[in-house]
Enzyme design. Structure first.
Site, mmCIF file in Angstrom:
data_model
loop_
_atom_site.group_PDB
_atom_site.id
_atom_site.type_symbol
_atom_site.label_atom_id
_atom_site.label_comp_id
_atom_site.label_asym_id
_atom_site.label_seq_id
_atom_site.Cartn_x
_atom_site.Cartn_y
_atom_site.Cartn_z
ATOM 1 N N LEU A 1 -80.914 38.907 -36.679
ATOM 2 C CA LEU A 1 -82.236 39.927 -37.016
ATOM 3 C C LEU A 1 -82.105 40.334 -38.462
ATOM 4 O O LEU A 1 -82.452 39.884 -39.460
ATOM 5 C CB LEU A 1 -82.734 40.753 -36.026
ATOM 6 C CG LEU A 1 -84.091 41.645 -36.538
ATOM 7 C CD1 LEU A 1 -85.321 41.353 -36.970
ATOM 8 C CD2 LEU A 1 -84.380 42.850 -34.934
ATOM 9 N N LEU B 1 -81.669 52.671 -26.879
ATOM 10 C CA LEU B 1 -82.336 53.083 -28.399
ATOM 11 C C LEU B 1 -83.398 54.399 -27.479
ATOM 12 O O LEU B 1 -84.656 54.935 -28.767
ATOM 13 C CB LEU B 1 -83.485 52.058 -28.273
ATOM 14 C CG LEU B 1 -82.637 50.261 -28.721
ATOM 15 C CD1 LEU B 1 -83.552 49.504 -28.945
ATOM 16 C CD2 LEU B 1 -81.745 50.748 -29.695
ATOM 17 N N HIS C 1 -108.967 67.011 -41.347
ATOM 18 C CA HIS C 1 -107.433 66.157 -42.806
ATOM 19 C C HIS C 1 -106.957 68.038 -43.276
ATOM 20 O O HIS C 1 -107.708 68.895 -42.974
ATOM 21 C CB HIS C 1 -107.913 65.596 -44.049
ATOM 22 C CG HIS C 1 -108.967 64.463 -43.692
ATOM 23 N ND1 HIS C 1 -109.482 62.874 -44.567
ATOM 24 C CD2 HIS C 1 -108.686 63.833 -42.414
ATOM 25 C CE1 HIS C 1 -109.679 61.852 -43.679
ATOM 26 N NE2 HIS C 1 -109.142 62.524 -42.466
ATOM 27 N N GLY D 1 -79.280 42.964 -33.731
ATOM 28 C CA GLY D 1 -77.772 42.790 -34.389
ATOM 29 C C GLY D 1 -77.966 41.326 -35.386
ATOM 30 O O GLY D 1 -78.891 41.719 -36.473
ATOM 31 N N ARG E 1 -83.241 57.967 -35.650
ATOM 32 C CA ARG E 1 -83.558 57.186 -34.721
ATOM 33 C C ARG E 1 -85.202 58.801 -34.303
ATOM 34 O O ARG E 1 -86.625 57.810 -34.649
ATOM 35 C CB ARG E 1 -83.143 57.628 -33.891
ATOM 36 C CG ARG E 1 -82.542 55.559 -32.984
ATOM 37 C CD ARG E 1 -81.389 56.054 -31.629
ATOM 38 N NE ARG E 1 -80.775 54.896 -31.769
ATOM 39 C CZ ARG E 1 -80.089 54.469 -30.889
ATOM 40 N NH1 ARG E 1 -80.459 55.138 -29.457
ATOM 41 N NH2 ARG E 1 -78.792 53.317 -30.664
ATOM 42 N N CYS F 1 -113.455 63.979 -47.365
ATOM 43 C CA CYS F 1 -112.877 65.693 -48.226
ATOM 44 C C CYS F 1 -113.653 66.365 -49.345
ATOM 45 O O CYS F 1 -113.491 67.496 -50.089
ATOM 46 C CB CYS F 1 -111.579 65.887 -47.899
ATOM 47 S SG CYS F 1 -110.749 65.781 -46.103
ATOM 48 N N GLU G 1 -107.067 69.576 -45.989
ATOM 49 C CA GLU G 1 -108.178 70.092 -47.141
ATOM 50 C C GLU G 1 -109.255 70.786 -45.838
ATOM 51 O O GLU G 1 -109.722 71.876 -46.687
ATOM 52 C CB GLU G 1 -108.890 69.393 -47.942
ATOM 53 C CG GLU G 1 -108.440 68.249 -48.948
ATOM 54 C CD GLU G 1 -107.683 67.072 -48.225
ATOM 55 O OE1 GLU G 1 -108.038 66.432 -48.533
ATOM 56 O OE2 GLU G 1 -107.683 66.915 -47.292
ATOM 57 N N SER H 1 -67.502 46.634 -30.001
ATOM 58 C CA SER H 1 -67.896 47.001 -31.165
ATOM 59 C C SER H 1 -68.044 48.745 -30.954
ATOM 60 O O SER H 1 -68.821 49.374 -31.803
ATOM 61 C CB SER H 1 -69.066 47.094 -31.602
ATOM 62 O OG SER H 1 -69.979 46.325 -30.106
#
Length: 373
Positions: free
Chosen positions: A300, A204, A50, A297, A184, A84, A52, A168
């Site tokens: 959704l 995508l 971690h 679209g 994204r 920690c 720390e 579109s």
């Protein structure tokens, strides 16, 4: 420097762990003694030390009597690494400043109490809003059992996302599209409905900005209609999850799996669609998705809006108008009947992208919201 400035540095360090720490949060730590930074660190990957630990290693013996700034409450339980809080006690630090308490059940104030019981002074709440913003996905999964969801769309001045004829691409200019790739890149996963796949055949992918990794692709596809020859299945099958209804055609499911994509069959809601809550919980638990960007679209996005799951909305507005009662808007769904039922958002950012305008809205009070840039 003061507490705020040291904590700001810890937050900057924490952000370096983006995408590498899931399902853990991003955490940064700074050790300060006599007004000088003597150690820094951040959580670099899930399962590893971690923040720390790294900071105290760097500080060495100078940690004794020092102040440690950390963006999240030190853990108090044994997971893949030791607590920690115990390490801090052994290090001899005099004071610990936490940006926020960790709501995770195994911590949730126990780390703070353990430090205080050992005689260490603890301050909580320095730059808490920024810390919560940084780990908004982690907090959403812990507290709501689903990812933080960003809905993104482009539209005209009169609120249309396609012409009457269905065109579109492209409503907005190149600057907006490049900017959207930056968004994204921040997401753990990008989702679309099957209608968008059939209409636009998207990739995508992140093609501008930080392209060192690609987000997971998620397709909402109740009846398993995604064509095996689609770009997602031909080019990104190993990075694509297709969510289908549990009763959808098994042969179609097998055809999708044959491309290398993952198929997850889910129960249906009363309206015959994939149960949204089950889908979101699966993304969080099975794929450690903390931030989900939904690009379309309308069906959704409308479903998520109806269920009040859209935590943030980013819309790009082009200086054009389509008109037409049959031209599509950004969301479908059931909608609300009365104004009092409308979802309320706070505007958090306005920016120009070439000839377009980007507007960002987030749920919550303005004083609780910070910029993600």
């Amino acid at each position: 420097m003061n507490d705020t400035e040291y904590m700001q540095r810890a937050l900057e360090l924490a952000s370096r762990g983006r995408h590498a720490t899931r399902p853990n949060p991003m955490v940064g730590a700074v050790v300060v003694r006599d007004g000088h930074v003597v150690g820094e660190g951040w959580h670099q990957q899930a399962g590893g030390p971690h923040a720390e630990v790294f900071a105290l290693r760097a500080a060495g013996a100078q940690a004794r009597g020092a102040t440690l700034y950390v963006t999240l409450e030190p853990c108090s339980h044994t997971g893949k690494t030791p607590p920690c809080a115990d390490l801090l006690i052994r290090s001899g630090v005099r004071r610990v400043v936490c940006a926020m308490q960790d709501p995770f059940d195994a911590v949730n104030g126990q780390g703070i109490r353990r430090l205080q019981a050992a005689g260490i002074s603890v301050t909580v709440g320095v730059l808490e809003t920024q810390a919560r913003c940084l780990n908004r996905g982690y907090l959403s999964v812990i507290q709501r059992h689903r990812p933080y969801i960003v809905g993104k769309w482009a539209m005209t001045l009169d609120g249309k996302t396609a012409t009457v004829g269905g065109e579109s691409q492209w409503i907005t200019g190149a600057s907006s599209r490049i900017d959207a790739h930056r968004l994204r890149a921040r997401a753990d996963a990008v989702a679309v409905g099957i209608g968008t796949v059939l209409a636009d055949n998207p990739r995508l992918t992140v093609r501008h900005g930080d392209t060192s990794r690609q987000p997971l692709c998620v397709v909402w596809d109740t009846h398993a209609r995604i064509p095996p020859e689609s770009r997602l299945l031909q080019e990104r099958a190993d990075e694509t999850v297709v969510l289908v209804g549990i009763e959808s055609n098994f042969d179609k499911q097998d055809a999708i799996r044959a491309t290398g994509a993952t198929v997850l069959a889910l129960p249906l809601s009363a309206d015959g669609r994939i149960d949204t809550a089950s889908a979101l919980q699966a993304l969080a638990t099975e794929w450690a998705v903390q931030e989900l960007m939904v690009e379309g679209g309308a069906v959704l996005l409308g479903e998520l809006l109806d269920r009040d799951y859209l935590d943030e909305i980013v819309t790009y507005i082009a200086p054009t108008a389509f008109g037409g009662t049959q031209a599509k808007g950004a969301t479908a769904g059931k909608g609300v009947i009365r104004l009092a039922e409308a979802r309320r958002y706070t505007i958090t950012d306005i920016a120009r992208c070439g000839s377009d305008v980007r507007l960002t809205y987030t749920r919550g009070r303005e004083e609780d919201i910070c910029s993600q840039d």
